[in-house]
Design an enzyme around this catalytic site. Structure first.
Site, short mmCIF file in Angstrom:
data_model
loop_
_atom_site.label_atom_id
_atom_site.label_comp_id
_atom_site.label_asym_id
_atom_site.label_seq_id
_atom_site.Cartn_x
_atom_site.Cartn_y
_atom_site.Cartn_z
N CYS A 99 0.82 -1.22 0.00
CA CYS A 99 0.00 0.00 0.00
C CYS A 99 0.86 1.27 0.00
O CYS A 99 0.66 2.16 -0.81
CB CYS A 99 -0.93 -0.02 1.21
SG CYS A 99 -1.79 1.53 1.45
N CYS B 4 -1.55 1.68 -3.05
CA CYS B 4 -2.55 2.75 -2.84
C CYS B 4 -1.97 4.17 -2.79
O CYS B 4 -2.50 5.07 -3.46
CB CYS B 4 -3.30 2.53 -1.54
SG CYS B 4 -3.55 0.83 -1.07
N LYS C 26 -0.01 5.37 -5.96
CA LYS C 26 -1.05 5.37 -7.02
C LYS C 26 -1.94 6.61 -6.89
O LYS C 26 -2.17 7.32 -7.86
CB LYS C 26 -1.87 4.08 -6.91
CG LYS C 26 -3.02 3.90 -7.87
CD LYS C 26 -4.31 4.58 -7.53
CE LYS C 26 -4.88 4.29 -6.17
NZ LYS C 26 -5.49 2.98 -6.01
N TYR D 161 -8.97 -3.40 -10.92
CA TYR D 161 -8.70 -2.10 -10.29
C TYR D 161 -7.43 -1.46 -10.86
O TYR D 161 -7.43 -0.30 -11.25
CB TYR D 161 -8.42 -2.27 -8.80
CG TYR D 161 -9.58 -2.58 -7.90
CD1 TYR D 161 -10.14 -1.57 -7.13
CD2 TYR D 161 -10.07 -3.87 -7.75
CE1 TYR D 161 -11.17 -1.84 -6.23
CE2 TYR D 161 -11.09 -4.16 -6.86
CZ TYR D 161 -11.64 -3.14 -6.10
OH TYR D 161 -12.65 -3.41 -5.23
N GLU E 129 -7.14 1.92 -13.20
CA GLU E 129 -6.55 3.12 -12.59
C GLU E 129 -5.33 3.59 -13.39
O GLU E 129 -5.16 4.80 -13.64
CB GLU E 129 -6.17 2.85 -11.14
CG GLU E 129 -7.44 2.72 -10.27
CD GLU E 129 -7.16 2.46 -8.79
OE1 GLU E 129 -6.05 2.04 -8.45
OE2 GLU E 129 -8.08 2.67 -7.99
N HIS F 78 -26.94 21.48 -0.65
CA HIS F 78 -27.13 22.02 -1.98
C HIS F 78 -26.11 23.11 -2.27
O HIS F 78 -25.85 23.93 -1.39
CB HIS F 78 -28.55 22.59 -2.09
CG HIS F 78 -28.92 22.98 -3.48
ND1 HIS F 78 -29.14 22.07 -4.48
CD2 HIS F 78 -29.08 24.20 -4.02
CE1 HIS F 78 -29.44 22.71 -5.59
NE2 HIS F 78 -29.40 24.00 -5.35
N GLU G 232 -26.24 15.13 -2.97
CA GLU G 232 -27.65 15.30 -2.56
C GLU G 232 -28.58 14.44 -3.41
O GLU G 232 -29.70 14.13 -3.02
CB GLU G 232 -28.08 16.77 -2.59
CG GLU G 232 -28.14 17.37 -3.97
CD GLU G 232 -28.57 18.85 -3.95
OE1 GLU G 232 -29.50 19.20 -3.21
OE2 GLU G 232 -27.96 19.65 -4.70
P1 NDP Z 1 -8.04 -7.78 -10.21
O1 NDP Z 1 -8.23 -9.12 -9.65
O2 NDP Z 1 -8.87 -6.64 -9.72
O3 NDP Z 1 -8.19 -7.81 -11.78
C1 NDP Z 1 -7.41 -8.67 -12.56
C2 NDP Z 1 -7.79 -8.49 -14.01
O4 NDP Z 1 -6.91 -9.24 -14.83
C3 NDP Z 1 -9.20 -8.95 -14.31
O5 NDP Z 1 -9.75 -8.08 -15.27
C4 NDP Z 1 -8.98 -10.34 -14.88
O6 NDP Z 1 -9.99 -10.74 -15.77
C5 NDP Z 1 -7.68 -10.15 -15.63
N1 NDP Z 1 -6.88 -11.36 -15.78
C6 NDP Z 1 -6.52 -12.25 -14.84
N2 NDP Z 1 -5.74 -13.21 -15.37
C7 NDP Z 1 -5.61 -12.92 -16.67
C8 NDP Z 1 -4.93 -13.54 -17.75
N3 NDP Z 1 -4.22 -14.65 -17.58
N4 NDP Z 1 -5.01 -12.97 -18.99
C9 NDP Z 1 -5.74 -11.85 -19.16
N5 NDP Z 1 -6.39 -11.21 -18.18
C10 NDP Z 1 -6.33 -11.75 -16.95
O7 NDP Z 1 -6.49 -7.50 -10.00
P2 NDP Z 1 -5.61 -6.19 -10.09
O8 NDP Z 1 -4.28 -6.70 -10.50
O9 NDP Z 1 -6.24 -5.11 -10.87
O10 NDP Z 1 -5.58 -5.74 -8.57
C11 NDP Z 1 -5.24 -6.65 -7.54
C12 NDP Z 1 -6.02 -6.38 -6.28
O11 NDP Z 1 -5.48 -5.21 -5.68
C13 NDP Z 1 -7.49 -6.04 -6.50
O12 NDP Z 1 -8.30 -7.16 -6.57
C14 NDP Z 1 -7.80 -5.21 -5.30
O13 NDP Z 1 -8.14 -6.07 -4.25
C15 NDP Z 1 -6.50 -4.52 -4.99
N6 NDP Z 1 -6.51 -3.11 -5.45
C16 NDP Z 1 -7.43 -2.24 -4.94
C17 NDP Z 1 -7.45 -0.92 -5.36
C18 NDP Z 1 -8.46 0.01 -4.81
O14 NDP Z 1 -9.07 -0.29 -3.79
N7 NDP Z 1 -8.68 1.17 -5.44
C19 NDP Z 1 -6.50 -0.43 -6.35
C20 NDP Z 1 -5.61 -1.41 -6.84
C21 NDP Z 1 -5.62 -2.70 -6.39
P3 NDP Z 1 -11.34 -11.45 -15.26
O15 NDP Z 1 -12.19 -10.36 -14.69
O16 NDP Z 1 -11.87 -12.05 -16.49
O17 NDP Z 1 -10.91 -12.45 -14.24
#
Ligand code: NDP
Length: 450
Positions: free
Chosen positions: A44, A49, A52, A178, A182, A436, A441
């Site tokens: 983080c 976080c 980012k 996510y 982002e 407002h 709101e």
């Molecule tokens: P996520 O699990 O959110 O998303 C992973 C993405 O990668 C999905 O779209 C998934 O597709 C895709 N994917 C997975 N494997 C493959 C593959 N082999 N080929 C192609 N696409 C693939 O992971 P992130 O890496 O974005 O983030 C990790 C975690 O970090 C999040 O789950 C969250 O918990 C945390 N995080 C939170 C944030 C916040 O609160 N603002 C910001 C950043 C991270 P599919 O949907 O089809 O599985």
């Protein structure tokens, strides 16, 4: 306790969850040791976080400059310097590392800047030394997962993105979670040409479908090139940069490829098998509602347990473990209705059930939806629509989901998360007077079911 063991609590990993548990336990008078081989504050603070969000602020300025013109402002051509941003961000992260160190040492915990490995349920080896502890807490977080694509080794993950020497002009992002969304916004806002490829029909699986579709529309309007239902099949370095082949047949030429394809629990090489700690199929440490593992005196919190992988959840879990073991009060962390946000442009935020989840759980639900142009954009001229949505369970009248896309969505939904936690009904939302003029709101003035 401390007569028979070197420590009352030994924590492996000084990220959000580990630090919270350790300093609270030390505050209760426990003798605490903490091993951290990488950086204080964990993902983080160092590669997640915090940096980012600082980069999101940087990216947001480009829209603010554009929007200012409609309010009478004119300014000379603005320019952006990546190195300044990275250097200033690094300075802040260094300051936070110091804050985390002082939080631990100030509470009386002993920090060891080494890897720790369990050799039995009460013993860790740190820098060649055997140390015993009555309780062990594993809080080692998670690590980016790279997809099995030919040439994936030339791509970066979110671990490297914060230290790029320069902002690449053309960027491909693989993944629609996510991090992918982002960073598509960050890079685009800072001036790069961005393509994002996601394998599913729409990105941000798990979020409300209206939000997902509306955000895709807003990102496309800005100029981000989104490809859904598409795989990257091959990456290859060439003299001009990197060539990416897509399953659609498209050949993309870019300067940087970032994979944001999920994260996996950091549970390997810690001696979990020696301590007989049970892992699941995804290598996450299996825990009960008190974050206790299959071994009575070993606890685990945060991403390594793969529950809700969010910093505030890890912190709540760490606090609960310290309270349980040394504060004599047990509390179960509620993993339901955890609010979260994606800091995109515009941001989205959400708490509770999506419409689809609510329909499958309750059958009939009431939906209240509002789509409008934020006041600011009546003068800025920006073609952007905010979306707000409430999901209501008709029998009780309780609001069971609140979703928003638009400026300050995360700040607004955080407040609504309290209302949902308290079981607020739609009638109570309606009885609340709005502030407002705000976008928020709208959440207390939606009267028409959609
Ligand atoms: P996520 O699990 O959110 O998303 C992973 C993405 O990668 C999905 O779209 C998934 O597709 C895709 N994917 C997975 N494997 C493959 C593959 N082999 N080929 C192609 N696409 C693939 O992971 P992130 O890496 O974005 O983030 C990790 C975690 O970090 C999040 O789950 C969250 O918990 C945390 N995080 C939170 C944030 C916040 O609160 N603002 C910001 C950043 C991270 P599919 O949907 O089809 O599985």
């Amino acid at each position: 306790m401390s007569q028979t063991f070197d420590f009352d609590l030994f924590t492996i990993g000084a990220g959000s969850g580990g630090v919270r548990a350790s300093r609270i336990a030390a505050g209760y008078g426990a003798k605490v040791g903490v091993a951290e081989e990488r950086y204080l504050g964990g993902t983080c603070v160092n590669v997640g976080c915090i940096p980012k969000k600082l980069m999101v602020y940087a990216a947001d300025f480009s829209e603010a400059f554009e929007d200012a013109a409609g309010f009478g402002w004119s300014h000379d051509r603005s320019s952006f310097d990546w190195r300044t941003l990275v250097a200033n961000k690094d300075r802040e992260i260094e300051r936070l590392n110091g804050v985390y160190e002082r939080l631990l040492t100030g509470a009386g915990a002993q920090i060891m800047r080494h890897r720790a490995q369990l050799i039995d349920p009460h013993t860790v080896v740190v820098d060649g030394k055997r140390l015993t502890a009555r309780y062990i807490l594993v809080a080692t977080g998670s690590w980016p997962t790279m997809p099995p694509i030919s040439g994936a080794e030339i791509a970066i993950s979110s671990n490297e993105v914060f230290h790029l020497p320069a902002l690449p002009p053309r960027i491909l992002i693989i993944g629609g979670g996510y991090i992918g969304v982002e960073f598509a916004g960050i890079f685009y806002g800072l001036g790069a040409q961005v393509t994002q490829v996601h394998r599913g029909p729409l990105f941000l699986r798990g979020f409300d479908d209206d939000l997902r579709a509306a955000l895709a529309g807003e990102m496309r309007k800005r100029g981000i090139d989104l490809h859904f239902g598409t795989l990257v099949t091959r990456l290859e370095r060439t003299a001009e940069g990197i060539v990416a082949m897509l399953s659609s047949g498209t050949r993309l030429e870019v300067d940087l490829v970032m994979c944001a394809t999920g994260r996996h629990p950091n549970s390997a090489g810690l001696g979990m098998e020696k301590a007989t700690v049970r892992l699941d199929r995804n290598s996450a440490i299996v825990v009960n509602e008190y974050s206790q593992t299959s071994v009575e005196n070993i606890y685990a919190v945060g991403d390594v347990t793969n529950r809700r992988n969010l910093t505030p959840v890890a912190i709540a879990e760490g606090q609960a473990v310290a309270d349980l073991l040394f504060g004599s009060h047990s509390r179960i962390v509620d993993h339901k209705s955890v609010p979260s946000a994606v800091f995109s442009q515009p941001p989205i935020a959400t708490v509770g059930l999506t419409e689809t989840e609510a329909r499958s759980r309750y059958g009939t639900v009431e939906i209240y939806k509002s789509v409008f142009r934020p006041l600011k954009h009546t003068l800025s001229g920006r073609d952007e629509r905010a979306l707000m949505k409430l999901v209501v369970e008709p029998k009780s009248g309780r609001v069971i989901g609140a979703h928003m896309l638009g400026p300050d969505a995360a700040e607004i939904i955080q407040g609504l998360a309290i209302a949902l936690k308290c079981g607020a009904t739609k009638a109570q939302f309606d009885a609340t007077i709005g502030i407002h003029p705000t976008a928020a709101e709208e959440f207390v003035t939606m009267r028409e079911k959609s």
